[in-house]
Design a protein around this motif. Structure first.
Motif, PDB file in Angstrom:
ATOM      1  N   SER A   9       0.832  -1.214   0.000  1.00  0.00           N
ATOM      2  CA  SER A   9       0.000   0.000   0.000  1.00  0.00           C
ATOM      3  C   SER A   9       0.862   1.258   0.000  1.00  0.00           C
ATOM      4  CB  SER A   9      -0.965   0.003   1.194  1.00  0.00           C
ATOM      5  OG  SER A   9      -0.257   0.028   2.408  1.00  0.00           O
ATOM      6  N   LEU A  10       2.006   1.209   0.676  1.00  0.00           N
ATOM      7  CA  LEU A  10       2.918   2.353   0.669  1.00  0.00           C
ATOM      8  C   LEU A  10       3.482   2.580  -0.726  1.00  0.00           C
ATOM      9  CD1 LEU A  10       4.269   4.530   2.316  1.00  0.00           C
ATOM     10  CD2 LEU A  10       6.039   2.904   2.953  1.00  0.00           C
ATOM     11  N   LEU A  11       3.810   1.494  -1.413  1.00  0.00           N
ATOM     12  CA  LEU A  11       4.310   1.623  -2.778  1.00  0.00           C
ATOM     13  C   LEU A  11       3.217   2.153  -3.710  1.00  0.00           C
ATOM     14  CD1 LEU A  11       6.465  -1.619  -3.134  1.00  0.00           C
ATOM     15  CD2 LEU A  11       7.276   0.733  -3.045  1.00  0.00           C
ATOM     16  N   ILE A  12       1.992   1.722  -3.494  1.00  0.00           N
ATOM     17  CA  ILE A  12       0.883   2.216  -4.319  1.00  0.00           C
ATOM     18  C   ILE A  12       0.698   3.706  -4.103  1.00  0.00           C
ATOM     19  CG2 ILE A  12      -1.627   2.106  -4.646  1.00  0.00           C
ATOM     20  CD1 ILE A  12      -1.387  -0.932  -4.112  1.00  0.00           C
ATOM     21  N   VAL A  13       0.743   4.155  -2.829  1.00  0.00           N
ATOM     22  CA  VAL A  13       0.601   5.583  -2.525  1.00  0.00           C
ATOM     23  C   VAL A  13       1.738   6.367  -3.170  1.00  0.00           C
ATOM     24  CG1 VAL A  13       0.715   7.304  -0.678  1.00  0.00           C
ATOM     25  CG2 VAL A  13      -0.707   5.282  -0.395  1.00  0.00           C
ATOM     26  N   THR A  62       6.024   9.971   1.332  1.00  0.00           N
ATOM     27  CA  THR A  62       6.269   8.536   1.331  1.00  0.00           C
ATOM     28  C   THR A  62       6.757   8.089   2.705  1.00  0.00           C
ATOM     29  OG1 THR A  62       6.797   8.606  -1.018  1.00  0.00           O
ATOM     30  CG2 THR A  62       7.530   6.667   0.202  1.00  0.00           C
ATOM     31  N   THR A  63       7.701   8.830   3.271  1.00  0.00           N
ATOM     32  CA  THR A  63       8.221   8.507   4.594  1.00  0.00           C
ATOM     33  C   THR A  63       7.129   8.602   5.654  1.00  0.00           C
ATOM     34  OG1 THR A  63      10.413   9.316   3.977  1.00  0.00           O
ATOM     35  CG2 THR A  63       9.950   9.152   6.331  1.00  0.00           C
ATOM     36  N   GLY A  64       6.266   9.600   5.531  1.00  0.00           N
ATOM     37  CA  GLY A  64       5.194   9.813   6.508  1.00  0.00           C
ATOM     38  C   GLY A  64       3.925   9.050   6.200  1.00  0.00           C
ATOM     39  N   LYS A  65       3.981   8.099   5.272  1.00  0.00           N
ATOM     40  CA  LYS A  65       2.831   7.271   4.901  1.00  0.00           C
ATOM     41  C   LYS A  65       1.634   8.110   4.491  1.00  0.00           C
ATOM     42  CE  LYS A  65       4.487   3.581   7.796  1.00  0.00           C
ATOM     43  NZ  LYS A  65       4.316   2.765   8.969  1.00  0.00           N
ATOM     44  N   GLY A  66       1.893   9.106   3.648  1.00  0.00           N
ATOM     45  CA  GLY A  66       0.817   9.915   3.096  1.00  0.00           C
ATOM     46  C   GLY A  66       0.627  11.264   3.756  1.00  0.00           C
ATOM     47  N   LYS A  67       1.366  11.543   4.828  1.00  0.00           N
ATOM     48  CA  LYS A  67       1.278  12.848   5.499  1.00  0.00           C
ATOM     49  C   LYS A  67       2.669  13.293   5.901  1.00  0.00           C
ATOM     50  CE  LYS A  67      -3.330  12.909   7.257  1.00  0.00           C
ATOM     51  NZ  LYS A  67      -4.157  13.935   7.703  1.00  0.00           N
ATOM     52  N   ALA A  68       2.845  14.595   5.947  1.00  0.00           N
ATOM     53  CA  ALA A  68       4.101  15.174   6.424  1.00  0.00           C
ATOM     54  C   ALA A  68       3.770  16.492   7.109  1.00  0.00           C
ATOM     55  CB  ALA A  68       5.064  15.410   5.266  1.00  0.00           C
ATOM     56  N   THR A  69       4.519  16.813   8.136  1.00  0.00           N
ATOM     57  CA  THR A  69       4.300  18.060   8.868  1.00  0.00           C
ATOM     58  C   THR A  69       5.547  18.922   8.753  1.00  0.00           C
ATOM     59  OG1 THR A  69       2.852  16.925  10.421  1.00  0.00           O
ATOM     60  CG2 THR A  69       3.709  19.051  11.107  1.00  0.00           C
ATOM     61  N   LEU A  70       5.338  20.183   8.381  1.00  0.00           N
ATOM     62  CA  LEU A  70       6.424  21.150   8.288  1.00  0.00           C
ATOM     63  C   LEU A  70       6.126  22.288   9.247  1.00  0.00           C
ATOM     64  CD1 LEU A  70       6.668  21.400   4.380  1.00  0.00           C
ATOM     65  CD2 LEU A  70       7.962  19.896   5.891  1.00  0.00           C
ATOM     66  N   THR A  71       7.174  22.962   9.701  1.00  0.00           N
ATOM     67  CA  THR A  71       7.012  24.108  10.599  1.00  0.00           C
ATOM     68  C   THR A  71       7.422  25.368   9.862  1.00  0.00           C
ATOM     69  OG1 THR A  71       7.488  22.697  12.492  1.00  0.00           O
ATOM     70  CG2 THR A  71       7.639  25.065  12.848  1.00  0.00           C
ATOM     71  N   THR A  72       6.560  26.376   9.916  1.00  0.00           N
ATOM     72  CA  THR A  72       6.836  27.638   9.229  1.00  0.00           C
ATOM     73  C   THR A  72       7.914  28.411   9.987  1.00  0.00           C
ATOM     74  OG1 THR A  72       5.131  28.858  10.428  1.00  0.00           O
ATOM     75  CG2 THR A  72       4.464  27.741   8.376  1.00  0.00           C
ATOM     76  N   ILE A  73       8.401  29.478   9.377  1.00  0.00           N
ATOM     77  CA  ILE A  73       9.490  30.246   9.980  1.00  0.00           C
ATOM     78  C   ILE A  73       9.082  30.950  11.268  1.00  0.00           C
ATOM     79  CG2 ILE A  73      10.805  30.508   7.856  1.00  0.00           C
ATOM     80  CD1 ILE A  73       9.687  33.355   7.603  1.00  0.00           C
ATOM     81  N   ASP A  74       7.789  31.025  11.551  1.00  0.00           N
ATOM     82  CA  ASP A  74       7.374  31.603  12.830  1.00  0.00           C
ATOM     83  C   ASP A  74       6.695  30.574  13.739  1.00  0.00           C
ATOM     84  OD1 ASP A  74       4.984  31.444  11.451  1.00  0.00           O
ATOM     85  OD2 ASP A  74       4.246  33.385  12.153  1.00  0.00           O
ATOM     86  N   GLY A  75       6.925  29.277  13.468  1.00  0.00           N
ATOM     87  CA  GLY A  75       6.477  28.232  14.378  1.00  0.00           C
ATOM     88  C   GLY A  75       5.089  27.676  14.134  1.00  0.00           C
ATOM     89  N   GLN A  76       4.416  28.075  13.059  1.00  0.00           N
ATOM     90  CA  GLN A  76       3.110  27.498  12.741  1.00  0.00           C
ATOM     91  C   GLN A  76       3.313  26.126  12.091  1.00  0.00           C
ATOM     92  OE1 GLN A  76       0.347  30.317  10.791  1.00  0.00           O
ATOM     93  NE2 GLN A  76       1.898  31.895  11.127  1.00  0.00           N
ATOM     94  N   THR A  77       2.273  25.323  12.099  1.00  0.00           N
ATOM     95  CA  THR A  77       2.346  23.978  11.529  1.00  0.00           C
ATOM     96  C   THR A  77       1.615  23.922  10.195  1.00  0.00           C
ATOM     97  OG1 THR A  77       2.414  22.995  13.732  1.00  0.00           O
ATOM     98  CG2 THR A  77       1.784  21.548  11.944  1.00  0.00           C
ATOM     99  N   LEU A  78       2.256  23.306   9.214  1.00  0.00           N
ATOM    100  CA  LEU A  78       1.628  23.005   7.931  1.00  0.00           C
ATOM    101  C   LEU A  78       1.647  21.490   7.751  1.00  0.00           C
ATOM    102  CD1 LEU A  78       3.105  25.531   5.317  1.00  0.00           C
ATOM    103  CD2 LEU A  78       0.819  25.509   6.310  1.00  0.00           C
TER     104      LEU A  78
END
Length: 193
Positions: A4-8, A132-148
């Motif tokens: 399923s990870l490869l399919i994603v 791919t590493t996050g199994k379909g999701k990833a979280t990034l932090t903006t330059i002022d600490g907000q979450t995307l």
């Protein structure tokens, strides 16, 4: 699980490749068949991420917001930065008077602008790897600490969602700069503040 990870991952690569192909078509009908063609490496970027916004007609409102917010010098620094820049159409979807109000309040505007900028280089390839590493999701932090949060939308495009629950889809990838990359999005990610 691996299947399923490869399919994603395969689906993401196919969707992003198709999206990029449609976004960057070229007119090949004007080639002279008697002229030999040579393949050269892509030219190195010459503009920083702030200048990329200023140079693009589709992102002129974002460039104006960066300047009015006092964030332009930050985006000229070494980086690397990734700017998820709303296009002009995205800004036009804001409620009447909202953009004018923000342009007159540099503090609020800076919060909005910084909520679209992350530290690090996240072009299409890096985003696919993070998803791919996050199994379909990833979280990034903006330059002022907000979450995307990055995920694949129901339309099979890359979707960004901020902490306030506002979402946008990436509509243009990999405008490479000397200090990072700009990816275009179709909505303004208003902050919680």
């Amino acid at each position: 699980m691996k299947k399923s990870l490869l399919i994603v991952a395969a689906s993401l690569v196919a969707c992003f490749t198709a999206n990029q192909t449609f976004a960057q078509t070229q007119d090949t009908t004007k080639k002279n068949p008697t002229t030999p063609t040579t393949t050269t490496a892509a030219a190195a970027p010459t503009l920083d991420v702030a200048a990329i916004l200023s140079a693009s007609a589709d992102y002129s409102t974002a460039a104006s917001a960066v300047k009015a917010a006092g964030v332009e010098n930050d985006l000229k620094a070494t980086g690397p930065f990734t700017v998820f820049a709303p296009n002009n159409v995205a800004f036009s979807k804001l409620p009447a008077g909202k953009l004018d109000s923000l342009m007159k309040d540099p503090t609020k505007l800076a919060t909005l602008v910084k909520g679209h900028v992350v530290t690090g280089h996240y072009g299409k390839a890096e985003i696919i790897k993070a998803l791919t590493t996050g199994k379909g999701k990833a979280t990034l932090t903006t330059i002022d600490g907000q979450t995307l949060t990055l995920s694949v939308s129901p339309n099979k495009t890359l979707q960004l969602t901020n902490a306030a629950g506002n979402s946008a889809e990436v509509v243009l990838y990999d405008m490479m700069g000397t200090n990072g990359v700009v990816n275009g999005i179709n909505a303004v990610l208003a902050p919680t503040k």
